[in-house]
Design an enzyme around this catalytic site. Sequence first.
Site, mmCIF file in Angstrom:
data_model
loop_
_atom_site.group_PDB
_atom_site.id
_atom_site.type_symbol
_atom_site.label_atom_id
_atom_site.label_comp_id
_atom_site.label_asym_id
_atom_site.label_seq_id
_atom_site.Cartn_x
_atom_site.Cartn_y
_atom_site.Cartn_z
ATOM 1 N N ASP A 1 -1.269 -38.315 -16.866
ATOM 2 C CA ASP A 1 -0.329 -39.158 -17.598
ATOM 3 C C ASP A 1 -0.776 -39.181 -19.067
ATOM 4 O O ASP A 1 -1.843 -38.675 -19.426
ATOM 5 C CB ASP A 1 -0.236 -40.556 -16.976
ATOM 6 C CG ASP A 1 1.117 -41.196 -17.301
ATOM 7 O OD1 ASP A 1 1.731 -40.820 -18.310
ATOM 8 O OD2 ASP A 1 1.562 -42.084 -16.562
HETATM 9 C C1 BGC Z 1 4.332 -42.626 -18.549
HETATM 10 C C2 BGC Z 1 4.853 -41.438 -17.795
HETATM 11 C C3 BGC Z 1 5.588 -40.503 -18.726
HETATM 12 C C4 BGC Z 1 4.625 -40.091 -19.803
HETATM 13 C C5 BGC Z 1 5.145 -39.042 -20.759
HETATM 14 C C6 BGC Z 1 3.581 -42.226 -19.799
HETATM 15 O O1 BGC Z 1 3.271 -43.306 -20.598
HETATM 16 O O2 BGC Z 1 3.494 -43.378 -17.708
HETATM 17 O O3 BGC Z 1 5.663 -41.869 -16.719
HETATM 18 O O4 BGC Z 1 6.103 -39.409 -18.026
HETATM 19 O O5 BGC Z 1 4.255 -41.239 -20.533
HETATM 20 O O6 BGC Z 1 6.014 -39.580 -21.678
#
Ligand code: BGC
Length: 753
Positions: A283
Amino acid sequence: MGHPGLTTALLWLCLFACGVPAALAQEPATAPMTEQRLEALLARMTVREKIGQLYVCRINVDGIEDLVRAGEVGGLLNVRDHDLREKLERVAVERSRLGIPLIHGADVIHGYRIQFPIPLGQAAAWNPALVEQASAVAAREATAFGVRWIFAPMIDVARDVRWGRVAEGYGEDPYLTGVLGAAAVRGFQGTNPADGQRVGACPKHFAGYGASEGGRDYNTVDVSERTLRDTHLAPFRACIDAGAVTVMSAFSEVNGVPATASGFLLRQVLRDEWKFDGFVVSDAKAVSQLVVHGLCADEKGAAREALLAGLDVEIISTAYPDHLEALVSEGKVPMRALDDAVRNVLRVKAKLGLFERPYSRQRSEEELLRPDALALARELARQGVVLLKNQDKDDRPVLPLRKEVGPGAPVAVIGPLADAAKDQLGCWAVYGKPADSRTPLGAIREVVGAENVKYAAGLKDPTGTDHSGFDEAVRAAKASSVALLFLGEPAAYTGEAHNRAYLTLPGAQAALYEAVRATGTPVVVVLLSGRPLEIGDLLRSADAVLMAWHPGTMGGPGIADVLFGDHSPAGRLPLSWPRTAGQIPIHYNHQNTGRPSTRPWEPTVNETWKPDTGHVTGYVDLPTSPLFPFGYGLSYTTFAYSDLRVEPVKAKLGAPLRITARVTNTGARAGDEVAQLYVRDLVGSVPRPVKELKGFRRLHLPPGASETVTFTLTADSLAFHNRDMKRTAEPGRFKVWVGGHSQAGEAAGFELE
Ligand code: BGC
């Protein structure tokens, strides 16, 4: 389109390869990237080029073009500058030494330009086919803007609605979540994710993220391995079985180890047990955050921990590009581990057809907002609307409303969410535009004629506390035959990092409701929200209540279809609706305990509740049961269940069982019903939950018509992690129900030997 990228790569192979099979160099440029060619490519890569494949960044990082030319970037995420993206795609293929294409990932969580209902609202439709179609539309729109990989579906099972991200998932049940997650994967990827209109899916967040303590996003997760496996991992398994090519790891620490560095999750479960051969992406910045967690002293240690645990790709933070080279040269990360990660990435790029078709197709606005896709968004919005109450004080239904309102009987449309173009799009409308939204106000004006609508927002926005708009709202209600009151949450109260401690209506909405109700005009409350809210008081006095979630671009017409009877509501709750935050965590598939509550769920309306007596699990000041149970929802018609049969009632463990029940529309209108199959395994090596959803079917029945629904139970559908943590079904007696929600239905039994 020609294939300069692979040509470059192959040319390079021809010129510099030693030990590369001669036949390989002769292959046509458009030949598929087989495992053998992939190995040959890997063999030619420098350590820095390998690390480059493991790094996905934003397009605005310093020196991005040089990095891409040097082969030090594997992909980009959430790009808005499409000119630059297209240029970089060409730089990667035509100007980098090996010509390996970039992968462009994006948060297309409930639509690209068209916003479908938030996933929780999609789940409420209990219609996997529609979720699949909506995901295919999202992929088609997104690929027209270069997206080849989508960070969805979010399949974190959540039993705590304070958590903002409950809006992004499919609710509290592992089976429903798995079925809908798999449908989304099929929609995104199609049968051939390389066909130019499909994308790679990325089920997330692996795993257990939905159990963040206190409903606080990013928080610690501490669940038993059995609950992790049976509840949180099960939907991931379903998505991987459906072919998902990537997985995103969770931010959380899970049972002591941050998921980003969990060898148990990323290697043991995903690779060794499930044989997953795609790649795992972190993430956002989660690799560098291993330092903040306190797992590693510095980012170099974080890079090592994550890579060795099986985390292939880092996004946004730079622990991999900054430190992996040194770690490899110092022998702290074996080349084998680096190669494995790179292989996983190249394999996915190959599956997505990036080597054959490295450039996105011509950008095209015409692909966006197509009429068929808007119709689908409207269908999904209306199918997800859950009717919670439809009963005035004289016990008569107030819905559906008549479309033919005379000039003397206008409709009042009131509330801060009646015309909230942005809020109705929901929490992840990254590429959605409020200007596209068809709001409830606009849709109702179309149905009954603008001259027959009296509109008053009452509050400036959903969190507003200024009562100065109340008088106008009261006047509108007094002058109308019915008051349609649009209440709920702003989108910004939901989604990532937007958790709530209170589940009450924000701002002065409860006071607005009371002011409108006091007029004596019948009140229909439509909730637009990312989670269930505390509505016990309102429920007692409102004449009708509907939950419409954040219903997306076409939310207005979808809601109007239900209000005016073009669609009989059949949305069903994908989670238990708590009476108040103090009941959380709450879920229907709980354990029985040694001292269960003796009070079954009762509808709250006209409730005369008495507390449980004796030493049983529960509260002295509130029922243990939810306000509305999992699977609940009313209709404009009624349904009856009969003739529940299990065949055979005694079977050998492993033999399939056939469960049938007759569903009859006993009302006067056509409507959809969601028939739900629940099972309880009465005695187990570890006690089993009081009920578990094992099947469902949404069906349409004309008035008076009947249909027999059939479900099949197999050893696999009855399996769980037993006392030895082995997934198996156990012999014994089972109870089975088929009905309209988790607390209803005809019951029968069967026995497995
Ligand atoms: C979120 C994810 C997301 C990623 C990319 C993160 O903060 O938890 O679900 O896909 O950002 O933007």
